[in-house]
Write a protein that holds these residues in place. Structure first.
Motif, PDB file in Angstrom:
ATOM      1  N   PHE A  91       5.194   3.598  -3.237  1.00  0.00           N
ATOM      2  CA  PHE A  91       5.363   5.056  -3.195  1.00  0.00           C
ATOM      3  C   PHE A  91       4.737   5.671  -4.444  1.00  0.00           C
ATOM      4  O   PHE A  91       4.743   5.063  -5.517  1.00  0.00           O
ATOM      5  CB  PHE A  91       6.854   5.424  -3.146  1.00  0.00           C
ATOM      6  CG  PHE A  91       7.473   5.185  -1.796  1.00  0.00           C
ATOM      7  CD1 PHE A  91       7.554   6.198  -0.864  1.00  0.00           C
ATOM      8  CD2 PHE A  91       7.948   3.931  -1.444  1.00  0.00           C
ATOM      9  CE1 PHE A  91       8.100   5.984   0.392  1.00  0.00           C
ATOM     10  CE2 PHE A  91       8.492   3.694  -0.198  1.00  0.00           C
ATOM     11  CZ  PHE A  91       8.572   4.727   0.724  1.00  0.00           C
ATOM     12  N   GLN A  92       4.228   6.896  -4.284  1.00  0.00           N
ATOM     13  CA  GLN A  92       3.774   7.641  -5.457  1.00  0.00           C
ATOM     14  C   GLN A  92       4.999   8.406  -5.956  1.00  0.00           C
ATOM     15  O   GLN A  92       5.538   9.258  -5.251  1.00  0.00           O
ATOM     16  CB  GLN A  92       2.668   8.603  -5.055  1.00  0.00           C
ATOM     17  CG  GLN A  92       2.090   9.336  -6.240  1.00  0.00           C
ATOM     18  CD  GLN A  92       1.038  10.337  -5.794  1.00  0.00           C
ATOM     19  OE1 GLN A  92       0.128  10.002  -5.035  1.00  0.00           O
ATOM     20  NE2 GLN A  92       1.182  11.567  -6.241  1.00  0.00           N
ATOM     21  N   VAL A  93       5.448   8.080  -7.166  1.00  0.00           N
ATOM     22  CA  VAL A  93       6.723   8.619  -7.645  1.00  0.00           C
ATOM     23  C   VAL A  93       6.512   9.602  -8.799  1.00  0.00           C
ATOM     24  O   VAL A  93       5.840   9.282  -9.775  1.00  0.00           O
ATOM     25  CB  VAL A  93       7.648   7.469  -8.112  1.00  0.00           C
ATOM     26  CG1 VAL A  93       8.969   8.025  -8.626  1.00  0.00           C
ATOM     27  CG2 VAL A  93       7.895   6.485  -6.983  1.00  0.00           C
ATOM     28  N   THR A  94       7.098  10.793  -8.658  1.00  0.00           N
ATOM     29  CA  THR A  94       7.126  11.742  -9.769  1.00  0.00           C
ATOM     30  C   THR A  94       8.566  11.736 -10.294  1.00  0.00           C
ATOM     31  O   THR A  94       9.487  12.157  -9.600  1.00  0.00           O
ATOM     32  CB  THR A  94       6.750  13.163  -9.302  1.00  0.00           C
ATOM     33  OG1 THR A  94       5.482  13.096  -8.670  1.00  0.00           O
ATOM     34  CG2 THR A  94       6.698  14.129 -10.475  1.00  0.00           C
ATOM     35  N   THR A 105       3.409  18.577  -6.036  1.00  0.00           N
ATOM     36  CA  THR A 105       2.916  17.228  -5.698  1.00  0.00           C
ATOM     37  C   THR A 105       2.741  17.011  -4.195  1.00  0.00           C
ATOM     38  O   THR A 105       2.156  16.015  -3.786  1.00  0.00           O
ATOM     39  CB  THR A 105       3.910  16.150  -6.209  1.00  0.00           C
ATOM     40  OG1 THR A 105       5.187  16.385  -5.570  1.00  0.00           O
ATOM     41  CG2 THR A 105       4.093  16.210  -7.713  1.00  0.00           C
ATOM     42  N   SER A 119      13.428   4.358  -9.107  1.00  0.00           N
ATOM     43  CA  SER A 119      12.063   4.837  -9.305  1.00  0.00           C
ATOM     44  C   SER A 119      11.080   3.657  -9.375  1.00  0.00           C
ATOM     45  O   SER A 119      10.030   3.642  -8.730  1.00  0.00           O
ATOM     46  CB  SER A 119      12.056   5.656 -10.600  1.00  0.00           C
ATOM     47  OG  SER A 119      10.795   6.080 -10.921  1.00  0.00           O
ATOM     48  N   LYS A 136       5.303   9.978  -0.797  1.00  0.00           N
ATOM     49  CA  LYS A 136       5.396  10.600  -2.129  1.00  0.00           C
ATOM     50  C   LYS A 136       6.833  11.041  -2.383  1.00  0.00           C
ATOM     51  O   LYS A 136       7.416  11.766  -1.564  1.00  0.00           O
ATOM     52  CB  LYS A 136       4.490  11.827  -2.194  1.00  0.00           C
ATOM     53  CG  LYS A 136       3.016  11.528  -2.245  1.00  0.00           C
ATOM     54  CD  LYS A 136       2.268  12.830  -2.509  1.00  0.00           C
ATOM     55  CE  LYS A 136       0.777  12.651  -2.425  1.00  0.00           C
ATOM     56  NZ  LYS A 136       0.067  13.904  -2.669  1.00  0.00           N
ATOM     57  N   LYS A 171       0.823  -1.219   0.000  1.00  0.00           N
ATOM     58  CA  LYS A 171       0.000   0.000   0.000  1.00  0.00           C
ATOM     59  C   LYS A 171       0.861   1.275   0.000  1.00  0.00           C
ATOM     60  O   LYS A 171       2.015   1.256   0.397  1.00  0.00           O
ATOM     61  CB  LYS A 171      -0.982  -0.024   1.161  1.00  0.00           C
ATOM     62  CG  LYS A 171      -0.395   0.164   2.524  1.00  0.00           C
ATOM     63  CD  LYS A 171      -1.546   0.158   3.533  1.00  0.00           C
ATOM     64  CE  LYS A 171      -1.073  -0.087   4.941  1.00  0.00           C
ATOM     65  NZ  LYS A 171      -0.148   0.842   5.504  1.00  0.00           N
ATOM     66  N   TYR A 172       0.224   2.366  -0.467  1.00  0.00           N
ATOM     67  CA  TYR A 172       0.824   3.686  -0.584  1.00  0.00           C
ATOM     68  C   TYR A 172       1.720   4.024   0.623  1.00  0.00           C
ATOM     69  O   TYR A 172       1.281   3.970   1.762  1.00  0.00           O
ATOM     70  CB  TYR A 172      -0.349   4.667  -0.704  1.00  0.00           C
ATOM     71  CG  TYR A 172       0.007   6.108  -0.623  1.00  0.00           C
ATOM     72  CD1 TYR A 172       0.547   6.756  -1.718  1.00  0.00           C
ATOM     73  CD2 TYR A 172      -0.221   6.816   0.548  1.00  0.00           C
ATOM     74  CE1 TYR A 172       0.861   8.091  -1.634  1.00  0.00           C
ATOM     75  CE2 TYR A 172       0.092   8.154   0.627  1.00  0.00           C
ATOM     76  CZ  TYR A 172       0.641   8.789  -0.466  1.00  0.00           C
ATOM     77  OH  TYR A 172       0.957  10.110  -0.381  1.00  0.00           O
ATOM     78  N   SER A 230       5.153  16.261  -2.223  1.00  0.00           N
ATOM     79  CA  SER A 230       5.978  15.089  -1.896  1.00  0.00           C
ATOM     80  C   SER A 230       6.729  15.286  -0.588  1.00  0.00           C
ATOM     81  O   SER A 230       7.091  16.412  -0.237  1.00  0.00           O
ATOM     82  CB  SER A 230       6.970  14.818  -3.030  1.00  0.00           C
ATOM     83  OG  SER A 230       6.266  14.429  -4.177  1.00  0.00           O
ATOM     84  N   GLU A 284       8.142   2.637  -6.739  1.00  0.00           N
ATOM     85  CA  GLU A 284       6.745   2.457  -7.185  1.00  0.00           C
ATOM     86  C   GLU A 284       6.220   1.097  -6.753  1.00  0.00           C
ATOM     87  O   GLU A 284       5.105   0.983  -6.246  1.00  0.00           O
ATOM     88  CB  GLU A 284       6.678   2.528  -8.709  1.00  0.00           C
ATOM     89  CG  GLU A 284       6.187   3.830  -9.273  1.00  0.00           C
ATOM     90  CD  GLU A 284       5.969   3.683 -10.770  1.00  0.00           C
ATOM     91  OE1 GLU A 284       4.899   3.219 -11.166  1.00  0.00           O
ATOM     92  OE2 GLU A 284       6.894   4.021 -11.528  1.00  0.00           O
TER      93      GLU A 284
END
Ligand code: B1M
Length: 211
Positions: free
Chosen positions: A118-121, A139, A110, A91, A87-88, A141, A114
């Motif tokens: 993690f939410q990755v930008t 974001t 990266s 960021k 789960k998340y 983050s 993910e």
């Protein structure tokens, strides 16, 4: 080494994109795990390419075609590596620092982040301090993850931390760094919050920084 993994290794060293793609597909088909393909076939092959470059046997064009073969294989492996993500977890804004075009290790970090939820930008390579900061603001983050492969670009990690301080964001975001020439003592010296020597340990560091 398994025959298929050896074929993948040889294909990357020789820069034979088509052969690497074919053997990666076949290896997955015979039940070899994506992580073995990565850790036994692909990563050691890039290390060998680096050694050949250092010894003057390979030049930039050879490195480039090997890198392309590696990137193609990673694109094929991506969905398999992402399976079983948890789960998340936080960021992250990630990129290779200004002046540095090496993105294979960064892409791997990266991908693993993910996969770990993690939410990755991903800002790509040659990322300026201003770009990291704009992305953190956009974001929300909690981590900036910087990669550098050149001794000449490592200084831009410190420059980004200084820019974060100047923007009044240093206490709102954790900074983690990595890349072949980067060390734990360098991380401490420039005031980063975390350092990881490889992609799997980068996940552990990001988790610790998000706790
Ligand atoms: Co370049 N290059 N390169 N190169 N290249 C190196 C880095 C070099 C060590 C080769 C050598 O001399 N042996 C050397 C640097 C020397 C130094 O600074 N001390 C070098 C050089 C000199 C150059 C040029 C200057 C060559 C020239 O033009 N004369 C030039 C610079 C261009 C630029 O960036 N401005 C250049 C160009 C290139 C290519 C474009 C041809 C190509 C890159 C293609 C691409 O990335 N899209 C390339 C390549 C492929 C390499 C080598 C051979 C391989 C790098 C790689 O992808 N490794 C490399 C030699 C080597 O490293 N042995 C070399 C595989 C990858 C999985 O590992 O990136 O280390 P790595 O990532 C690891 C860890 O470091 C860690 O996790 C990853 C996975 O476990 N990690 C992190 C990485 N980032 C992290 C971030 C984290 C945590 C962990 O947290 C945020």
């Amino acid at each position: 080494m398994d025959e298929k993994l050896k074929a993948i290794y040889d294909g990357v060293v020789e820069g034979d994109n088509a052969s690497v793609q074919q053997h990666v597909q076949e290896a997955l088909g015979t039940g070899i795990s994506a992580s073995d393909i990565l850790n036994v076939g692909l990563i050691p092959a890039m290390a060998e390419v680096g050694r050949l470059f250092e010894e003057g046997e390979y030049f930039v064009p050879e490195m480039l075609i090997s890198a392309r073969a590696m990137k193609g294989a990673m694109a094929t492996l991506k969905p398999h590596l992402l399976q079983g993500g948890v789960k998340y977890a936080g960021k992250v804004v990630i990129g290779t620092v200004k002046g540095d075009l090496h993105d294979i290790g960064k892409n791997l970090v990266s991908l693993m982040l993910e996969g770990a939820g993690f939410q990755v930008t991903d800002l790509g390579s040659d990322v300026t301090a201003e770009k990291y900061i704009a992305s953190v603001k956009e974001t929300g983050s909690n981590i900036i993850a910087m990669s550098a492969l050149l001794t000449t670009t490592m200084v831009n990690m410190k420059a980004t931390i200084t820019a974060l301080e100047e923007a009044g964001l240093r206490d709102k975001v954790k900074v983690m760094i990595g890349g072949a020439p980067v060390t734990d003592s360098f991380a401490k010296q420039i005031g980063a919050d975390g350092y990881a020597p490889d992609a799997s340990r980068a996940v552990a560091v990001a988790r610790a920084l998000s706790a």
